[in-house]
Design a protein around this motif. Structure first.
Motif, PDB file in Angstrom:
ATOM      1  N   VAL A  80       0.859  -1.185   0.000  1.00 46.98           N
ATOM      2  CA  VAL A  80       0.000   0.000   0.000  1.00 46.98           C
ATOM      3  C   VAL A  80       0.897   1.238   0.000  1.00 46.98           C
ATOM      4  N   GLU A  81       0.543   2.232  -0.805  1.00 43.25           N
ATOM      5  CA  GLU A  81       1.317   3.470  -0.810  1.00 43.25           C
ATOM      6  C   GLU A  81       1.170   4.184   0.533  1.00 43.25           C
ATOM      7  N   PRO A  82       2.284   4.638   1.108  1.00 47.84           N
ATOM      8  CA  PRO A  82       2.206   5.312   2.409  1.00 47.84           C
ATOM      9  C   PRO A  82       1.177   6.438   2.436  1.00 47.84           C
ATOM     10  N   GLU A  83       1.150   7.260   1.388  1.00 41.29           N
ATOM     11  CA  GLU A  83       0.222   8.400   1.415  1.00 41.29           C
ATOM     12  C   GLU A  83      -1.236   7.945   1.320  1.00 41.29           C
ATOM     13  N   ALA A  84      -1.468   6.836   0.610  1.00 39.53           N
ATOM     14  CA  ALA A  84      -2.834   6.294   0.538  1.00 39.53           C
ATOM     15  C   ALA A  84      -3.261   5.781   1.909  1.00 39.53           C
ATOM     16  N   MET A  85      -2.309   5.165   2.606  1.00 41.09           N
ATOM     17  CA  MET A  85      -2.621   4.626   3.927  1.00 41.09           C
ATOM     18  C   MET A  85      -2.902   5.754   4.915  1.00 41.09           C
ATOM     19  N   ARG A  86      -2.097   6.802   4.835  1.00 40.31           N
ATOM     20  CA  ARG A  86      -2.348   7.956   5.708  1.00 40.31           C
ATOM     21  C   ARG A  86      -3.748   8.523   5.458  1.00 40.31           C
ATOM     22  N   GLU A  87      -4.113   8.583   4.197  1.00 35.43           N
ATOM     23  CA  GLU A  87      -5.438   9.129   3.862  1.00 35.43           C
ATOM     24  C   GLU A  87      -6.545   8.263   4.472  1.00 35.43           C
ATOM     25  N   ILE A  88      -6.338   6.947   4.460  1.00 32.57           N
ATOM     26  CA  ILE A  88      -7.315   6.034   5.066  1.00 32.57           C
ATOM     27  C   ILE A  88      -7.426   6.299   6.570  1.00 32.57           C
ATOM     28  N   PHE A  89      -6.283   6.518   7.221  1.00 34.34           N
ATOM     29  CA  PHE A  89      -6.308   6.819   8.657  1.00 34.34           C
ATOM     30  C   PHE A  89      -6.978   8.176   8.931  1.00 34.34           C
ATOM     31  N   PHE A  90      -6.673   9.171   8.083  1.00 41.63           N
ATOM     32  CA  PHE A  90      -7.327  10.476   8.263  1.00 41.63           C
ATOM     33  C   PHE A  90      -8.845  10.303   8.194  1.00 41.63           C
ATOM     34  N   GLU A  91      -9.284   9.491   7.239  1.00 38.54           N
ATOM     35  CA  GLU A  91     -10.716   9.296   7.077  1.00 38.54           C
ATOM     36  C   GLU A  91     -11.322   8.613   8.314  1.00 38.54           C
ATOM     37  N   LEU A  92     -10.575   7.664   8.876  1.00 33.25           N
ATOM     38  CA  LEU A  92     -11.027   7.029  10.119  1.00 33.25           C
ATOM     39  C   LEU A  92     -11.238   8.076  11.213  1.00 33.25           C
ATOM     40  N   VAL A  93     -10.264   8.961  11.342  1.00 32.54           N
ATOM     41  CA  VAL A  93     -10.342   9.985  12.395  1.00 32.54           C
ATOM     42  C   VAL A  93     -11.515  10.933  12.140  1.00 32.54           C
ATOM     43  N   ARG A  94     -11.689  11.314  10.861  1.00 32.19           N
ATOM     44  CA  ARG A  94     -12.804  12.211  10.525  1.00 32.19           C
ATOM     45  C   ARG A  94     -14.150  11.592  10.859  1.00 32.19           C
ATOM     46  N   SER A  95     -14.230  10.276  10.760  1.00 32.63           N
ATOM     47  CA  SER A  95     -15.530   9.620  10.926  1.00 32.63           C
ATOM     48  C   SER A  95     -15.823   9.207  12.369  1.00 32.63           C
ATOM     49  N   LEU A  96     -14.924   9.556  13.295  1.00 33.94           N
ATOM     50  CA  LEU A  96     -15.170   9.197  14.702  1.00 33.94           C
ATOM     51  C   LEU A  96     -16.433   9.869  15.225  1.00 33.94           C
ATOM     52  N   GLN A  97     -17.195   9.121  15.982  1.00 38.79           N
ATOM     53  CA  GLN A  97     -18.451   9.627  16.534  1.00 38.79           C
ATOM     54  C   GLN A  97     -18.211  10.179  17.927  1.00 38.79           C
ATOM     55  N   SER A  98     -18.578  11.421  18.126  1.00 42.87           N
ATOM     56  CA  SER A  98     -18.446  12.023  19.450  1.00 42.87           C
ATOM     57  C   SER A  98     -19.586  11.535  20.347  1.00 42.87           C
ATOM     58  N   PRO A  99     -19.233  11.095  21.572  1.00 45.19           N
ATOM     59  CA  PRO A  99     -20.287  10.615  22.470  1.00 45.19           C
ATOM     60  C   PRO A  99     -21.096  11.793  22.990  1.00 45.19           C
ATOM     61  N   LYS A 100     -22.345  11.530  23.348  1.00 43.67           N
ATOM     62  CA  LYS A 100     -23.099  12.555  24.056  1.00 43.67           C
ATOM     63  C   LYS A 100     -22.469  12.742  25.424  1.00 43.67           C
ATOM     64  N   ARG A 101     -22.311  13.988  25.829  1.00 40.23           N
ATOM     65  CA  ARG A 101     -21.775  14.229  27.165  1.00 40.23           C
ATOM     66  C   ARG A 101     -22.935  14.433  28.126  1.00 40.23           C
ATOM     67  N   SER A 102     -23.164  13.430  28.976  1.00 46.64           N
ATOM     68  CA  SER A 102     -24.322  13.525  29.879  1.00 46.64           C
ATOM     69  C   SER A 102     -24.159  14.705  30.832  1.00 46.64           C
ATOM     70  N   ALA A 103     -22.905  15.091  31.111  1.00 44.68           N
ATOM     71  CA  ALA A 103     -22.650  16.228  31.999  1.00 44.68           C
ATOM     72  C   ALA A 103     -23.216  17.524  31.412  1.00 44.68           C
ATOM     73  N   ASP A 104     -23.365  17.575  30.084  1.00 44.53           N
ATOM     74  CA  ASP A 104     -23.872  18.787  29.441  1.00 44.53           C
ATOM     75  C   ASP A 104     -25.395  18.808  29.359  1.00 44.53           C
ATOM     76  N   ALA A 105     -26.015  17.649  29.561  1.00 43.54           N
ATOM     77  CA  ALA A 105     -27.461  17.551  29.301  1.00 43.54           C
ATOM     78  C   ALA A 105     -28.284  18.152  30.442  1.00 43.54           C
TER      79      ALA A 105
END
Lengths: 64, 64
Positions: free
Chosen positions: A39-64
């Motif tokens: 796998v090309e290093p830059e392609a792999m980095r892009e895959i990891f960036f996409e993983l990070v972008r797609s992370l789901q932020s949890p609801k913070r019950s402390a804010d509710a």
């Protein structure tokens, strides 16, 4: 909520630091596996960036 | 080097896919830990991006 705060804070920082070190190692290992398999290093980095972008932020019950 | 190539290729793809799933889960868990402890989601994403940027590409002996 500052209850036993300085100990709690130190524990949190310790946990975050351990998570960080563990993730850095896993990312590095997966990156090397992929690059060694062709796998090309830059392609792999892009895959990891996409993983990070797609992370789901949890609801913070402390804010509710 | 196409020796036993289609099986080898399938094994590689399986391994890459497993690495990817495992990493996605670990990133998500670490992200949630951090956000629940009060780290801003966008700050945490930036930390992960920096981790990915700093990954070291292995030398590929096949290219040497």
């Amino acid at each position: 909520m500052p209850d036993g705060s300085s100990v709690a804070c130190r524990e949190k920082l310790k946990m975050l630091s351990e998570n960080h070190a563990e993730l850095a190692q896993m990312l590095q290992d997966a990156f090397e596996d992929a690059v060694l398999m062709g796998v090309e290093p830059e392609a792999m980095r892009e895959i990891f960036f996409e993983l990070v972008r797609s992370l789901q932020s949890p609801k913070r019950s402390a804010d509710a």
